[in-house]
Design an enzyme around this catalytic site. Structure first.
Site, PDB file in Angstrom:
ATOM      1  N   HIS A 170      -5.009  -0.523  -4.153  1.00 20.18           N
ATOM      2  CA  HIS A 170      -6.436  -0.709  -3.816  1.00 20.18           C
ATOM      3  C   HIS A 170      -7.334  -0.228  -4.947  1.00 20.18           C
ATOM      4  CE1 HIS A 170      -4.879  -1.233   0.258  1.00 20.18           C
ATOM      5  NE2 HIS A 170      -4.364  -0.037   0.207  1.00 20.18           N
ATOM      6  N   SER A 222       0.820  -1.215   0.000  1.00 21.87           N
ATOM      7  CA  SER A 222       0.000   0.000   0.000  1.00 21.87           C
ATOM      8  C   SER A 222       0.861   1.276   0.000  1.00 21.87           C
ATOM      9  CB  SER A 222      -0.964  -0.061   1.185  1.00 21.87           C
ATOM     10  OG  SER A 222      -1.958   0.906   1.060  1.00 21.87           O
ATOM     11  N   ASP A 243      -5.109   8.415  -0.112  1.00 19.56           N
ATOM     12  CA  ASP A 243      -5.155   8.823   1.292  1.00 19.56           C
ATOM     13  C   ASP A 243      -5.508  10.288   1.484  1.00 19.56           C
ATOM     14  OD1 ASP A 243      -4.528   6.234   1.970  1.00 19.56           O
ATOM     15  OD2 ASP A 243      -2.379   6.601   2.006  1.00 19.56           O
TER      16      ASP A 243
END
Lengths: 246, 246
Positions: free
Chosen positions: A166, A129, A144
Site C-alpha cells: 500500500h 498485504s 499496521d
C-alpha cells in the site's frame, strides 16, 4: 515433507487484494490461473483478520473467488493440526489484515518453519498485504498498528528484502492530514536497518516464477536500498537481477 | 527524589507539536506559561527522533521556542547520567518522532520508573505525539512503523487509557489511498485489548491540572471505550470524571 529439496519458488505477493474500484483479486486472475495450475485445493490462512469478520467468513471470500477458477479453498483453522495442514497443502494463500496479528498467530503455532520449507520446495504461494509482508526478512515495514504483541519481527525470509505494501506517494493535499509520509517513515527505517525495502503501490505485485522475481502491475515500485539509493523501478523488472547487481 | 509523595500531576499531552499552518508549540503557549511557571530549566527528551536531525538539533528546536518563555532547555543526551537528569529536572518535555524508538531508548536506559515517579510527584510534564503516547498504559495505539524492537509495549501508565495522536477522520477522498482508516484500526485494537483509547485530532490536547484531565483544543476528541461505546467528547470535558463514571 521433503527436506532440503529446494525447487524454484512460485510466489505471487501483492500490495492489496482489491484495487480501488475493482473486485477482489480480479486484477491477478490471469496470473493466478497459471500460478495455481493443477492445484485442486488451496489452503487459506485467515489469521491476519483482526475481527469484524470470522475466519470462516474471511475464508468464504477467498472461496467464492477461487470457485471461478475451479479451485477448492480450505481454511487452515478448519484443521485440528495447522502444521499438518501446511505440510499437506497443494498451495497456500495468506490474506491481508493486521500484520502483527498474523505474525503472532504464526509464531504461536510455530508455522513459520514449515511454511518456509514448503515455499522453498516450490509449493505455490499467494500473499496479499500482510500475507505479502511475511515473505520478507522482517515485518518492520508494515503500516499496521501493534494491536497485539509479537515474539519477534522476523518473518519467512524467503526474499532478501522487506515489503511495504500500500505504498502511498506524498501528496500535498494529504500531508496536512497524515503526519509523516510513507517515504519519511521508510527513510527512518533505513536509519536503523540495512534490509532493503520494496514499496509496492496499489495494484503492484511481485511474481516469482522461473527463477525471476518479476515486478508487475501498472505502476512502478519504489525500492529503498539505502538512504543514498532510492529508486523507481519499472513494471517488468526482474528484482532478483537488480538486487544482486547492487 | 521523594518517594511515595504523590502530588497532583501537572501534564500537558498534545496530539502534535505543530498545528497545520501554525508554528511549533504556538497554539499551546498560553497554557505552557502557566504549566511551567517557576521553571527555570526544562529537560528535553529527543529520543523519539529517528534520524534526519541530531538530538542536539532537535533540542535546539525546543530551546528556541522556550527562550521566548525565559525557560532554558537542556537535552537529556547532554547528561552522562540520564536517570540522574530526570531525578533533578524541574520539568520534562518529550518530543515526537517514532514511538517504537522512544520506548526502546527509555527501556534501554531504564527511565520509565524514574520518569513515572517524578510525574506522579507533580513535576510538570509536556509531551507531543510520541511523547504523549508514552503517558498511557501501552504504546499499542501508535501510528508509527516498528523500525526498532521494543522490549515491551508498556509505557508510563500515568493515565488509565491509551492515546492515539494525529487522529484522522475517515474521508471519502482519502479512503482510496489509505487502506484501513484510523477508526477501523482502533476498532481492531479493541478486539484484542480492553484499555480505552483517547483519539486526539490535530490541535487537541489533554491538560491535567488541579485534579482534572481537561480536554482542550478546537476539535472534539473521540473516545474508544469499547466496540459498543465510542463517543465524541467536547472540548472542556474532564476526562477523569467521564472515565470514572463509565
Amino acid at each position: 515433507m521433503k527436506h532440503n529439496n529446494f525447487a524454484i519458488p512460485k510466489i505471487i505477493i501483492a500490495s492489496t487484494s482489491t484495487v480501488y474500484g475493482g473486485r477482489y483479486l480480479d486484477y491477478l486472475t490471469k496470473d493466478l490461473i497459471v500460478h495455481f495450475k493443477n492445484v485442486e485445493e488451496l489452503l487459506f490462512i485467515p489469521y491476519a483478520r483482526p475481527g469484524g469478520m470470522t475466519h470462516d467468513a474471511y475464508t468464504d471470500v477467498a472461496r467464492r473467488f477461487f470457485k471461478k477458477l475451479n479451485i477448492k479453498v480450505k481454511g487452515i483453522h478448519e484443521d485440528n493440526n495447522s502444521k499438518d495442514a501446511i505440510e499437506k497443502a497443494q498451495a497456500v494463500f495468506t490474506g491481508g489484515g493486521n500484520t502483527f496479528l498474523l505474525v503472532k498467530e504464526l509464531y504461536d503455532r510455530n508455522l513459520f518453519p514449515v511454511l518456509r520449507q514448503r515455499i522453498l520446495e516450490g509449493m505455490p504461494y499467494l500473499g496479499t498485504s500482510a500475507g505479502s509482508n511475511i515473505t520478507g526478512q522482517t515485518m518492520q515495514t508494515t503500516n499496521d498498528m501493534p494491536i497485539v504483541k509479537v515474539p519477534d519481527y522476523q518473518t519467512l525470509g524467503i526474499f532478501p528484502f522487506n515489503i511495504n505494501p500500500h505504498y502511498l506517494d506524498p501528496a500535498p493535499g494529504l500531508l496536512k492530514h497524515m503526519g509523516e509520509t510513507r517515504d519519511t517513515r521508510l527513510k527512518e527505517y533505513l536509519h536503523f536497518n540495512t534490509i532493503p525495502v520494496i514499496a509496492l503501490r496499489e495494484g503492484s505485485y511481485i511474481h516469482a516464477i522461473a527463477g525471476k522475481w518479476l515486478l508487475k502491475g501498472k505502476l512502478p515500485a519504489r525500492i529503498y536500498f539505502s538512504l543514498d539509493d532510492i529508486r523507481e523501478v519499472e513494471n517488468g523488472t526482474d528484482l532478483k537481477t537488480l538486487l544482486f547487481s547492487v
